[in-house]
Write a protein that holds these residues in place. Structure first.
Motif, PDB file in Angstrom:
ATOM      1  N   VAL A 116      -0.351  -1.792  -2.566  1.00  0.00           N
ATOM      2  CA  VAL A 116       0.076  -0.433  -2.261  1.00  0.00           C
ATOM      3  C   VAL A 116       1.507  -0.180  -2.720  1.00  0.00           C
ATOM      4  O   VAL A 116       1.914   0.961  -2.937  1.00  0.00           O
ATOM      5  CB  VAL A 116      -0.089  -0.158  -0.752  1.00  0.00           C
ATOM      6  CG1 VAL A 116       0.944  -0.922   0.065  1.00  0.00           C
ATOM      7  CG2 VAL A 116      -0.011   1.333  -0.449  1.00  0.00           C
ATOM      8  N   THR A 157      -3.396 -10.108   5.579  1.00  0.00           N
ATOM      9  CA  THR A 157      -3.945  -8.756   5.605  1.00  0.00           C
ATOM     10  C   THR A 157      -4.580  -8.479   6.962  1.00  0.00           C
ATOM     11  O   THR A 157      -4.947  -9.399   7.704  1.00  0.00           O
ATOM     12  CB  THR A 157      -4.990  -8.582   4.502  1.00  0.00           C
ATOM     13  OG1 THR A 157      -6.086  -9.471   4.734  1.00  0.00           O
ATOM     14  CG2 THR A 157      -4.393  -8.875   3.130  1.00  0.00           C
ATOM     15  N   GLU A 159       4.471   4.689   6.820  1.00  0.00           N
ATOM     16  CA  GLU A 159       3.822   3.393   6.770  1.00  0.00           C
ATOM     17  C   GLU A 159       2.508   3.485   6.000  1.00  0.00           C
ATOM     18  O   GLU A 159       1.686   4.352   6.263  1.00  0.00           O
ATOM     19  CB  GLU A 159       3.565   2.866   8.188  1.00  0.00           C
ATOM     20  CG  GLU A 159       4.810   2.412   8.935  1.00  0.00           C
ATOM     21  CD  GLU A 159       5.495   3.544   9.665  1.00  0.00           C
ATOM     22  OE1 GLU A 159       6.285   3.263  10.567  1.00  0.00           O
ATOM     23  OE2 GLU A 159       5.228   4.723   9.332  1.00  0.00           O
ATOM     24  N   ASN A 160       2.363   2.556   5.022  1.00  0.00           N
ATOM     25  CA  ASN A 160       1.163   2.458   4.192  1.00  0.00           C
ATOM     26  C   ASN A 160       0.945   3.669   3.290  1.00  0.00           C
ATOM     27  O   ASN A 160      -0.149   3.863   2.771  1.00  0.00           O
ATOM     28  CB  ASN A 160      -0.081   2.225   5.049  1.00  0.00           C
ATOM     29  CG  ASN A 160      -0.091   0.851   5.684  1.00  0.00           C
ATOM     30  OD1 ASN A 160       0.400  -0.100   5.095  1.00  0.00           O
ATOM     31  ND2 ASN A 160      -0.638   0.754   6.887  1.00  0.00           N
ATOM     32  N   SER A 219      -6.789  -1.265   5.899  1.00  0.00           N
ATOM     33  CA  SER A 219      -6.862  -2.329   4.896  1.00  0.00           C
ATOM     34  C   SER A 219      -8.149  -2.254   4.089  1.00  0.00           C
ATOM     35  O   SER A 219      -8.279  -2.923   3.063  1.00  0.00           O
ATOM     36  CB  SER A 219      -6.758  -3.696   5.579  1.00  0.00           C
ATOM     37  OG  SER A 219      -7.801  -3.859   6.527  1.00  0.00           O
ATOM     38  N   GLY A 234       4.233  -1.853   2.000  1.00  0.00           N
ATOM     39  CA  GLY A 234       4.020  -0.425   2.110  1.00  0.00           C
ATOM     40  C   GLY A 234       4.886   0.260   3.153  1.00  0.00           C
ATOM     41  O   GLY A 234       4.609   1.399   3.529  1.00  0.00           O
ATOM     42  N   THR A 235       5.930  -0.436   3.620  1.00  0.00           N
ATOM     43  CA  THR A 235       6.838   0.150   4.608  1.00  0.00           C
ATOM     44  C   THR A 235       8.276  -0.189   4.222  1.00  0.00           C
ATOM     45  O   THR A 235       8.531  -0.907   3.254  1.00  0.00           O
ATOM     46  CB  THR A 235       6.567  -0.401   6.021  1.00  0.00           C
ATOM     47  OG1 THR A 235       7.073  -1.746   6.107  1.00  0.00           O
ATOM     48  CG2 THR A 235       5.080  -0.404   6.348  1.00  0.00           C
ATOM     49  N   TYR A 253      -1.551  -3.610   8.989  1.00  0.00           N
ATOM     50  CA  TYR A 253      -0.587  -3.845   7.922  1.00  0.00           C
ATOM     51  C   TYR A 253      -0.923  -5.120   7.170  1.00  0.00           C
ATOM     52  O   TYR A 253      -1.688  -5.973   7.638  1.00  0.00           O
ATOM     53  CB  TYR A 253       0.834  -3.968   8.499  1.00  0.00           C
ATOM     54  CG  TYR A 253       1.326  -2.720   9.191  1.00  0.00           C
ATOM     55  CD1 TYR A 253       1.939  -1.703   8.473  1.00  0.00           C
ATOM     56  CD2 TYR A 253       1.161  -2.560  10.568  1.00  0.00           C
ATOM     57  CE1 TYR A 253       2.384  -0.552   9.105  1.00  0.00           C
ATOM     58  CE2 TYR A 253       1.597  -1.412  11.210  1.00  0.00           C
ATOM     59  CZ  TYR A 253       2.212  -0.415  10.471  1.00  0.00           C
ATOM     60  OH  TYR A 253       2.635   0.730  11.097  1.00  0.00           O
ATOM     61  N   TYR A 277      -2.143   5.704  -0.659  1.00  0.00           N
ATOM     62  CA  TYR A 277      -2.253   5.820   0.792  1.00  0.00           C
ATOM     63  C   TYR A 277      -3.284   4.800   1.259  1.00  0.00           C
ATOM     64  O   TYR A 277      -4.473   4.935   0.992  1.00  0.00           O
ATOM     65  CB  TYR A 277      -2.679   7.242   1.173  1.00  0.00           C
ATOM     66  CG  TYR A 277      -2.866   7.467   2.653  1.00  0.00           C
ATOM     67  CD1 TYR A 277      -2.236   6.654   3.601  1.00  0.00           C
ATOM     68  CD2 TYR A 277      -3.669   8.497   3.113  1.00  0.00           C
ATOM     69  CE1 TYR A 277      -2.401   6.879   4.958  1.00  0.00           C
ATOM     70  CE2 TYR A 277      -3.847   8.730   4.469  1.00  0.00           C
ATOM     71  CZ  TYR A 277      -3.217   7.900   5.380  1.00  0.00           C
ATOM     72  OH  TYR A 277      -3.388   8.116   6.742  1.00  0.00           O
ATOM     73  N   GLN A 278      -2.796   3.763   1.931  1.00  0.00           N
ATOM     74  CA  GLN A 278      -3.689   2.768   2.503  1.00  0.00           C
ATOM     75  C   GLN A 278      -4.050   3.224   3.911  1.00  0.00           C
ATOM     76  O   GLN A 278      -3.347   2.942   4.874  1.00  0.00           O
ATOM     77  CB  GLN A 278      -3.028   1.388   2.516  1.00  0.00           C
ATOM     78  CG  GLN A 278      -3.928   0.282   3.039  1.00  0.00           C
ATOM     79  CD  GLN A 278      -3.315  -1.092   2.869  1.00  0.00           C
ATOM     80  OE1 GLN A 278      -3.161  -1.561   1.738  1.00  0.00           O
ATOM     81  NE2 GLN A 278      -2.967  -1.740   3.959  1.00  0.00           N
TER      82      GLN A 278
END
Length: 972
Positions: free
Chosen positions: A127, A90, A624-625, A684, A52-53, A75, A680-681
């Motif tokens: 994600v 995770t 990020e995420n 977690s 996700g980055t 992350y 959008y996380q």
């Protein structure tokens, strides 16, 4: 149309602007560590990606890596290396100014693509995924009251399930792709979108793809349902489950008693050595359904099934599964599987491609409710077998080869009777007749209508004369498939190329006969037969071929993931068509003959059409995420074979009015889809997804009337299929997943969409022709299954601890599942008031109100009925027994017994009221508009000698009522 397009594009633009305007703060954390194999040796070149980055790294010669510049937060880190297991860490927390250390050990793995090893909590979603896909895990399947793959799929966002089938993002039921372990398991002739009816206890996970199809999927223009089955583990394990809702006299007359029993068995483990493992599963579901309170035949019969003990109820599902897995050495995996299902019931929705029935009607044969033993019985037998080899060639590449055979057969007969009697000795057409003692027609004072004559009320409107179902149908489809794929990674694993070849060899046979006794000897077997094969018939056997070359290239660059795919498909209708096109005696239009020759090219001895289908999927982090993704795809769905092959035989011609005539030059139906979304996380344990989609569908099959000469030279009118229809779907989906520790999992999903087109089925034009003598249609109206609003929510609460909750005995090792669905109601075409019938006693126009369906084509499906809403509840408790588990469960579907209308009364917009016709004085309900019905429906408030039509008491006019199942399971 322009306003709709503009609004949709504006919504997409706002989504992009909102996502792009997120503030990017300065990131100041790092993740570092080493990667080694199970013997402690460093692994160089291992790919380490922060999911996700835009951040990632590869290990050096010492197996070390370092990723700097990360914003503080949580992350997921993916570690992958060809020939080794893939691990996903995770909940990796990065703090401001600190370095988070990860020391990783990877074990050798059989092939790339095995299940990812999760370290920490399993991620709620991927994600980075660039398609709209939902994975339903084994644990989620076990928690919910799910029996079949259709029920599993129906729980997901963008999917509508009702008694007529599954509709994924506005597509028709037959547009869905259905795969089991990578093999198409769909009956290509049944039209339901599904074939093999495997039990959920054989599922490891189910992936539902509603948008962004990969290039490996073909002959699908809606969504894809992909099942991965279970495999045997390293130790012997298994389970046995029995669930039922009937307990003799205790609840014999409860409405929640469907007389349903479910038996499930699983067993798996090693076979002598850990390298060879097996898994077997079986499921039996026997049920009379909720309509048993009105109709309860002892059993049903089918001429396809010789053992009647398999068919003790109205609905019978039997399925079995065997899978062997052999790993002779790391890098090579061999699999073989055999799966079979047998489903026998009296639901006409088993066969949806024939007849002119409305798409919104359930499959319950209400007209036969007084003599269900004479209704059609449908038997669907499916076999799927395959062998598969997966081999890692080196650190950068692997291949898979799979050979499979799908055989599916469906038969409809009059509850097990021969397709045709040896001699016609009685009335076989089902009718409603007056039975003894007749009911005299009298006024409110009990006086006859006419003192000089006695009139009797007609029969019940339901079949009661001993006549039998008028359709005999039998088809089989055999499909051999060779599927080979090759995958190559770049050295840094940031690029991947996947290429494949798919070859399909088919053998189809189709027999469909209406009133098959027409033409049989009358009176005795010695009487002369006419030689006619029923009132109408369609019979053929063909061997078409299909194939495809496909490739997908994936590129990763600073977090951007680009998947560009291309699929080249070909389709050969087969020698049956090639021969008839060159035969001047065949009833094929000359323009069609010429077009077929111009539009096809010779390919391996058969005339063939080619289609090029591009696919594009892109995802990239905007923070990020937070990942934005876009999909574009073009896909096709072959026309149903009956539309191609019907009535082409020059020596046998269907003599019925407006019989079907096949079109050998039909093209596949086409879908062009666009999708833009954001994932959008938040953490977690919190994931938000927003997706906007648009689908254009064209070249749908419709009908026009043509004139041809039959073998006698007489001109006849035929129903001819052409590519002339279109539809489009646009919508917005939103989902939110929330997890708290290991005790709470919640999901909220919603969609708002519109599906419009020229027609809802390819038979709509035929219905118009029979009703008005023309088939011209230029109005784009809502499709019959269009449900603008669909909301789903579920929560799973788990308390898996030895100590009882709140110290109360028995409140431990518990799981509670609760779900709810709220959905826009069924669409319908309204009826309008036209006046009153003449009163048979007074001669005044004040008798039954007359309502007729609005004839304006623009009003078709313009109204939405009462909304649907229901709740499901499951409670489970496990008890330790001899080192294993005994599980007790109670499952309640439609918890609050809500009445959801399936058959809409077009006068009121909801189903006919739920009343007991045996205890209701309908004369007292005259003038009550809730009981008004269209003129083609029998109105029990106004019974007179001219009454006709079916009464409005079809028990299938509502979804099933509350249903309670109790279960016991032993797991070892």
């Amino acid at each position: 149309m322009n306003r709709s397009v503009s609004g949709f594009r504006t919504a997409l633009l706002l989504l992009v602007v909102w996502a792009s305007s997120m503030e990017l703060a300065r990131a100041q954390g790092s993740i570092a560590g080493t990667v080694r194999d199970e013997y402690g040796e460093p692994l160089p070149g291992v790919n380490v990606i922060v999911v996700g980055t835009a951040f990632g790294a590869a290990t050096d010669l010492e197996g070390r890596f370092r990723i700097d510049g990360l914003r503080p937060g949580e992350y997921s880190v993916r570690v992958s290396y060809v020939g080794f297991e893939t691990k996903l860490f995770t909940g990796v927390r990065v703090r401001d100014g600190e370095t988070t250390m990860l020391d990783i050990t990877l074990r050798e793995q059989v092939v790339v693509g095995e299940e990812v090893v999760i370290v920490g909590e399993r991620p709620l979603v991927d994600v980075e995924q660039s398609s709209s896909a939902y994975i339903v895990s084994r644990e989620q399947i076990e928690a919910a009251p799910l029996r079949s793959v259709q029920e599993v799929v129906g729980q997901q966002a963008g999917v509508l399930q009702d008694p007529t089938g599954l509709y994924i993002r506005g597509g028709r039921a037959y547009e869905t792709g259905y795969y089991v372990d990578g093999v198409s398991a769909r009956d290509p002739l049944a039209g339901t979108g599904f074939g093999l009816d495997l039990g959920t206890n054989a599922f490891q996970e189910v992936e539902v793809i509603t948008g962004g199809l990969d290039a490996r999927y073909g002959d699908v223009t809606s969504g894809v349902v992909s099942i991965r089955t279970r495999e045997g583990g390293e130790r012997l394990s298994g389970s046995f489950t029995h669930k039922r809702d009937n307990f003799g006299r205790l609840n014999e007359n409860w409405d929640s008693n469907f007389r349903e029993d479910i038996y499930e068995l699983t067993l798996g483990g090693p076979l002598g050595t850990s390298r060879l493992r097996f898994f077997v599963a079986g499921q039996v579901q026997l049920s009379d359904g909720f309509t048993r309170q009105v109709s309860d035949p002892d059993s049903i019969r089918s001429s396809l099934v010789k053992w009647n003990f398999l068919l003790p109820r109205t609905g019978n599902r039997w399925n079995g599964f065997l899978k062997l897995t052999y790993t002779p050495w790391p890098g090579l995996k061999l699999q073989a599987a055999y799966q079979r299902s047998l489903t026998v019931n009296q639901n006409t929705r088993m066969l949806q491609v024939t007849g002119n029935e409305a798409v919104v009607a359930p499959g319950f044969q209400y007209a036969f409710i007084l003599q269900p033993e004479n209704a059609n019985t449908f038997a669907h037998d499916n076999v799927l077998a395959y062998v598969k080899a997966s081999h890692v060639i080196n650190e950068r590449s692997f291949y898979e080869i799979q050979v499979s055979r799908l055989f599916t057969r469906l038969r409809a007969d009059a509850n097990g009777r021969r397709w045709r009697p040896r001699a016609v000795t009685t009335e076989l057409d089902p009718r409603s007749i007056v039975t003894y003692p007749a009911t005299i027609f009298v006024d409110e004072n009990g006086q006859p209508f006419d003192p000089n004559a006695l009139f009797v009320l007609p029969g019940p409107g339901l079949f009661n004369n001993g006549g039998i179902a008028t359709r005999f149908h039998d088809h089989f489809a055999e499909e051999w498939t060779l599927l080979a794929t090759y995958t190559l990674f770049s050295t840094d694993r940031n690029r991947r190329l996947n290429a494949g070849l798919e070859l399909k060899f088919n053998d189809y046979q189709w027999i469909d006969i209406i009133r098959p006794w027409v033409g049989a000897p009358i009176g005795s077997e010695e009487a002369e037969a006419t030689g006619r094969l029923g009132e109408s018939a369609d019979i053929w056997r063909v061997k078409p071929r299909r194939g495809a070359l496909f490739t997908t290239g994936q590129v990763r660059y600073r977090g951007l993931i680009l998947n560009a795919g291309l699929r080249l498909e070909w389709w050969s209708p087969g020698r049956y068509v090639d021969r008839l096109v060159d035969d001047p005696r065949a009833p094929i239009l000359e323009t069609v003959r010429q077009a077929y020759k111009e539009d096809t090219v010779p390919f391996f001895g058969l005339r063939t059409k080619f289609f090029l289908l591009p696919r594009l999927r892109v995802s990239f982090p905007i923070r990020e995420n937070q990942v934005l993704f876009f999909n574009y795809g073009r896909s096709t769905r072959l026309p149903h074979p009956t539309f191609v092959y019907a009535g082409l035989d020059p020596f046998y011609q269907d003599r019925s009015f407006f019989a079907d005539l096949g079109n050998p030059n039909l093209n596949p139906e086409v879908d062009i889809s666009y999708e833009l979304g954001l994932r959008y996380q938040v953490t977690s344990n919190d994931v938000l997804s927003v997706t906007a989609f648009w689908r254009d569908k064209f070249d749908f099959i419709t009908i026009e009337n043509v004139i041809i000469r039959d073998p006698t030279g007489r001109e006849t009118v035929r129903a001819f299929r052409i590519n002339g229809d279109f539809a489009r779907v646009r919508g917005l989906e939103l989902s939110y997943l929330k997890r708290i520790g290991n005790w709470f999992l919640g999901q909220l999903a919603g969609s708002f969409s519109r599906a419009t087109g020229l027609s809802s089925t390819n038979n709509d034009a035929l219905v118009q022709f029979l009703a008005r003598g023309d088939i011209e249609n230029t109005f784009e109206t809502p499709l019959a299954w269009d449900r603008p609003l669909d909301l789903k929510a579920s929560v799973t609460l788990t308390y898996d601890r030895p100590r009882p909750l709140l110290g109360l005995p028995g409140l431990n090792r518990l799981q509670l599942f609760l779900s709810t669905t709220f959905r826009s109601g069924q669409r319908y075409t309204p009826a309008e008031f036209k006046g009153y019938q003449t009163n048979p006693f007074t001669g005044e126009p004040n008798w039954r109100p007359i309502y007729e369906i609005v004839s304006d084509p623009a009003a078709r499906y313009s109204r939405i009925g009462a909304p649907w809403w229901w709740f499901d509840l499951v409670l489970r408790r496990r008890i330790q027994l001899g080192g294993n588990d005994l599980e007790l469960s109670v499952e309640i579907t439609n918890l609050f017994n809500q009445k959801n209308s399936v058959i809409i009364n077009p006068v009121t917009g909801k189903a006919y009221p739920d009343v007991d016709p045996r205890k209701t004085d309908f004369t007292k309900l005259r003038g009550n508009r809730d009981f008004d019905v269209p003129i083609n429906v029998r109105d029990p408030r106004y019974e007179d000698p001219t009454t006709s039509g079916l009464p409005p008491f079809n028990p299938a006019r509502f979804l099933p009522p509350r249903h309670v199942m109790f279960g016991i399971s032993y797991v070892f």
